[in-house]
Design a protein around this motif. Structure first.
Motif, short mmCIF file in Angstrom:
data_model
loop_
_atom_site.label_atom_id
_atom_site.label_comp_id
_atom_site.label_asym_id
_atom_site.label_seq_id
_atom_site.Cartn_x
_atom_site.Cartn_y
_atom_site.Cartn_z
N MET A 89 -31.30 -5.62 7.17
CA MET A 89 -32.05 -6.23 6.08
C MET A 89 -33.46 -5.67 5.97
O MET A 89 -33.97 -5.44 4.88
CB MET A 89 -32.11 -7.75 6.24
CG MET A 89 -32.70 -8.42 5.02
SD MET A 89 -32.47 -10.16 5.09
CE MET A 89 -34.07 -10.69 4.55
N ALA A 132 -23.44 -3.95 5.09
CA ALA A 132 -23.81 -4.07 6.50
C ALA A 132 -24.99 -3.17 6.89
O ALA A 132 -25.01 -2.60 7.97
CB ALA A 132 -22.60 -3.80 7.39
N GLU A 133 -25.95 -3.05 6.01
CA GLU A 133 -27.18 -2.35 6.31
C GLU A 133 -28.17 -3.35 6.91
O GLU A 133 -28.10 -4.53 6.61
CB GLU A 133 -27.78 -1.75 5.03
CG GLU A 133 -27.10 -0.50 4.56
CD GLU A 133 -27.31 0.67 5.48
OE1 GLU A 133 -28.44 0.91 5.93
OE2 GLU A 133 -26.32 1.36 5.77
N SER A 183 -27.56 -5.85 2.52
CA SER A 183 -27.21 -6.12 3.91
C SER A 183 -25.87 -6.86 4.00
O SER A 183 -25.04 -6.56 4.86
CB SER A 183 -28.32 -6.93 4.57
OG SER A 183 -27.95 -7.31 5.88
N LYS A 184 -25.66 -7.80 3.10
CA LYS A 184 -24.40 -8.55 3.09
C LYS A 184 -23.25 -7.71 2.55
O LYS A 184 -22.11 -7.87 2.97
CB LYS A 184 -24.55 -9.81 2.25
CG LYS A 184 -25.45 -10.84 2.90
CD LYS A 184 -25.61 -12.06 2.04
CE LYS A 184 -26.55 -13.04 2.72
NZ LYS A 184 -26.81 -14.21 1.91
N MET A 185 -23.54 -6.81 1.63
CA MET A 185 -22.48 -6.03 0.98
C MET A 185 -22.04 -4.81 1.79
O MET A 185 -20.85 -4.49 1.82
CB MET A 185 -22.93 -5.56 -0.41
CG MET A 185 -23.15 -6.69 -1.38
SD MET A 185 -23.72 -6.10 -2.97
CE MET A 185 -22.14 -5.79 -3.74
N ASN A 209 -32.63 -5.92 -0.44
CA ASN A 209 -32.23 -5.62 0.94
C ASN A 209 -31.27 -6.65 1.50
O ASN A 209 -30.29 -6.31 2.18
CB ASN A 209 -33.45 -5.52 1.84
CG ASN A 209 -34.21 -4.24 1.64
OD1 ASN A 209 -33.81 -3.36 0.88
ND2 ASN A 209 -35.34 -4.12 2.31
N MET A 210 -31.54 -7.93 1.23
CA MET A 210 -30.67 -9.00 1.72
C MET A 210 -29.27 -8.87 1.11
O MET A 210 -28.27 -8.98 1.81
CB MET A 210 -31.28 -10.36 1.39
CG MET A 210 -30.49 -11.54 1.91
SD MET A 210 -31.33 -13.12 1.62
CE MET A 210 -31.38 -13.16 -0.16
N THR A 211 -29.21 -8.61 -0.17
CA THR A 211 -27.93 -8.47 -0.84
C THR A 211 -27.17 -7.25 -0.32
O THR A 211 -25.97 -7.34 -0.03
CB THR A 211 -28.13 -8.37 -2.37
OG1 THR A 211 -28.88 -9.51 -2.80
CG2 THR A 211 -26.81 -8.31 -3.10
#
Length: 180
Positions: free
Chosen positions: A147, A144-145, A140-142, A136-138
């Motif tokens: 986290m 913009a979802e 989120s960064k890729m 999720n963190m990854t």
């Protein structure tokens, strides 16, 4: 010829037949190979990963995981070219690396705790929580979802409850004794 050898041959022929049918239809409709290249690559990838398990059963799991580890990133690269979308490779690669690491950890757990599958399952479910957060963190960064959302919290809670249930089941089954 062993039963597994016969099943493996039938499986291989079935996969090859699927590839040929798709290629023939594609050439008949488009005059060349277009969408059937996607089918061809997916079926070949699936065959490479699954064949050791079909041929060798439990003894083939290691070969299947090794094949998955070796061929996933090249497969994603080919797929991204075929579908003309670099996001398949760009997003799929880190997700597959995380997944492969998790898969190897799970394999190691079940290998290490061969006689304590309840414990291995509990630890596997527990480790799925940080794995989910890492993914999720990854993402989120890729892309913009967010986290974490309510479904992630619910999933983590269910995983935690199930993990403790399996670990408690292992403890109760072994009455607290430590046997590896």
């Amino acid at each position: 010829m062993s039963k597994n050898t016969v099943i493996s041959v039938i499986y291989t022929i079935t996969m090859f037949t699927g590839i040929m049918v798709c290629c023939i239809c594609d050439v008949a409709i488009a005059g060349t190979l277009t969408w059937s290249l996607i089918t061809l690559s997916v079926i070949m990838f699936a065959w490479i990963i699954s064949f050791p398990v079909i041929l060798l059963e439990k003894r083939g799991i290691l070969g299947g995981i090794v094949s998955l580890s070796v061929f996933t990133i090249p497969f994603l690269y080919i797929l991204s070219i075929l579908v003309k979308n670099t996001a398949v490779f760009r997003i799929g690669t880190p997700m597959s690396v995380f997944t492969l690491i998790y898969m190897w950890v799970v394999y190691a757990l079940y290998t290490r705790f061969r006689q304590r599958k309840l414990l291995a399952t509990g630890v596997t479910l527990f480790l799925a929580i940080p794995f989910m957060l890492l993914v999720n963190m990854t993402l989120s960064k890729m892309i913009a979802e967010p986290m974490i959302d309510i479904w992630d919290i619910l999933s983590a809670f269910i995983l935690l409850v199930a993990a403790f249930a399996f670990m408690f089941g292992d403890y109760a089954h072994n009455k607290g004794s430590i046997t590896y």
